[in-house]
Design a protein around this motif. Structure first.
Motif, PDB file in Angstrom:
ATOM      1  N   ALA A   1      -0.277 -37.222 -31.216  1.00 56.35           N
ATOM      2  CA  ALA A   1      -0.322 -38.344 -30.281  1.00 56.35           C
ATOM      3  C   ALA A   1      -1.001 -37.955 -28.970  1.00 56.35           C
ATOM      4  O   ALA A   1      -1.723 -38.766 -28.365  1.00 56.35           O
TER       5      ALA A   1
ATOM      6  N   GLN B   1       3.024 -44.738 -27.627  1.00 53.32           N
ATOM      7  CA  GLN B   1       3.292 -43.983 -28.850  1.00 53.32           C
ATOM      8  C   GLN B   1       3.641 -42.534 -28.521  1.00 53.32           C
ATOM      9  O   GLN B   1       4.573 -41.954 -29.102  1.00 53.32           O
TER      10      GLN B   1
ATOM     11  N   GLU C   1       7.217 -40.593 -29.285  1.00 58.59           N
ATOM     12  CA  GLU C   1       7.284 -39.333 -30.031  1.00 58.59           C
ATOM     13  C   GLU C   1       7.983 -38.254 -29.204  1.00 58.59           C
ATOM     14  O   GLU C   1       8.789 -37.472 -29.730  1.00 58.59           O
TER      15      GLU C   1
ATOM     16  N   GLN D   1      -1.193 -48.554 -25.632  1.00 59.28           N
ATOM     17  CA  GLN D   1      -0.509 -48.351 -26.902  1.00 59.28           C
ATOM     18  C   GLN D   1      -0.400 -46.867 -27.237  1.00 59.28           C
ATOM     19  O   GLN D   1       0.641 -46.402 -27.716  1.00 59.28           O
ATOM     20  N   ALA D   2      -1.478 -46.136 -26.967  1.00 57.91           N
ATOM     21  CA  ALA D   2      -1.458 -44.691 -27.243  1.00 57.91           C
ATOM     22  C   ALA D   2      -0.452 -43.979 -26.341  1.00 57.91           C
ATOM     23  O   ALA D   2       0.255 -43.066 -26.779  1.00 57.91           O
TER      24      ALA D   2
ATOM     25  N   SER E   1       3.883 -34.220 -34.540  1.00 55.03           N
ATOM     26  CA  SER E   1       3.601 -35.636 -34.244  1.00 55.03           C
ATOM     27  C   SER E   1       3.270 -35.827 -32.775  1.00 55.03           C
ATOM     28  O   SER E   1       2.376 -36.609 -32.417  1.00 55.03           O
TER      29      SER E   1
END
Length: 325
Positions: free
Chosen positions: A91, A184, A188, A180-181, A87
């Motif tokens: 990301a 995220q 993670e 936002q990325a 994950s």
């Protein structure tokens, strides 16, 4: 005879007085600080309810700080960590894609679509103008003129769409999408770090050097989460936990030297008070009279400054007295 009776009465009074004095002395002697011998206990607990794969030390062994003592089955936790690593990688690639923007081939394709849409609009505009000139002379029908006009307007809309698509590719992604990325990715990574830390706790290590005192489970057992798996008695020397009588508080405080007596040892051991509880273990319901105050006791911890204590068993009864007694 009266003299004999008087003499007997006087002797009886003397004996009663002596008995009362003796009883008073016994009451004073009963003021004792009693307790037990203790060690600093460091417990290793099960992070999850999983089978014990391996016990790496034996009960009674001297262990060093950081030494592995026991290992739980961490197969499921390892799979969680592997999934989270994937994950995090996903990301990272998504963020890199947003930071790099669109590929040059995508921009070139959008430019070509815009040129085609513009050329189509120009062609349909000319046809629309020609139809508008023919209409007054009845050289074309109204239906044909309307069809050409609709096609012209559609071409204008298609050109605008192509222009917006090209502008979007040239300008790249919005800053909000990048943030936002990044958020995220950070989430993670934090979850991965947490699960990796949990995986490390599937192996129980000795947090302090000492003696491994307890191993309540065996290989193959599945203890519940939070169960004590290992107990290490740590520290250079044991210490005494006693209940200090209230009348002694005026004589003893933290740092005071005391004597520690143990059955079987001829000479007392030297000790030093390191802690006295601020609250008594017993408090009467009413006003503290002198007799009630003598019943108060305060939990006290005493460092034992004698190597003989190393040979004494855990929990053996001890008695503490002021050093000057």
């Amino acid at each position: 005879m009266p003299d004999m009776r008087q003499t007997g009465t006087l002797l009886q009074a003397v004996l009663i007085t002596a008995l009362l004095i003796g009883m008073s002395g016994c009451e004073q002697k009963r003021l004792q600080a009693l307790g037990t011998l203790e060690w600093d206990r460091v417990n290793g607990r099960a992070v999850a309810s999983e089978p014990i794969l391996e016990i790496l030390a034996r009960q009674g062994d001297l262990v060093s700080s950081g030494q592995p003592l026991l290992r739980l089955d961490g197969t499921l936790q390892e799979q969680r960590v592997t999934r989270l690593r994937a994950s995090v990688q996903r990301a990272q690639w998504e963020l890199r894609e947003l930071e790099n923007g669109f590929r040059s081939e995508q921009v070139a394709a959008a430019e070509a679509q815009l040129r085609a849409a513009r050329q189509d609009r120009i062609t349909r505009e000319k046809e629309h103008q020609r139809q508008q000139k023919l209409l007054p002379s009845n050289l074309t029908s109204q239906q044909r003129a309307d069809e050409v006009e609709r096609a012209f307007k559609s071409a204008i809309a298609a050109e605008q769409i192509a222009q917006e698509q090209l502008s979007e590719l040239q300008n790249g992604f919005r800053s909000e999408q990048l943030e936002q990325a990044r958020a995220q990715l950070a989430a993670e990574q934090a979850e991965l770090a947490y699960q990796q830390a949990l995986l490390e706790r599937y192996t129980i290590f000795a947090e302090r050097a000492g003696r491994l005192d307890s191993l309540p489970f065996r290989t193959g057992d599945k203890p519940p989460a939070g169960a004590v798996l290992t107990t290490v008695l740590a520290g250079d020397n044991p210490w005494a936990r006693v209940y200090l009588p209230e009348p002694w508080l005026s004589r003893l405080q933290v740092g005071s030297e005391v004597k520690v007596l143990v059955d079987g040892l001829e000479a007392p051991m030297a000790g030093r008070i390191r802690f006295i509880s601020a609250q008594a273990s017993f408090t009467p319901y009413f006003a503290l009279s002198e007799s009630n105050r003598s019943r108060l006791s305060f939990v006290t911890e005493v460092d034992i400054l004698d190597d003989r204590a190393l040979q004494l068993p855990l929990g053996i009864p001890v008695q503490v007295e002021p050093a000057d007694d």
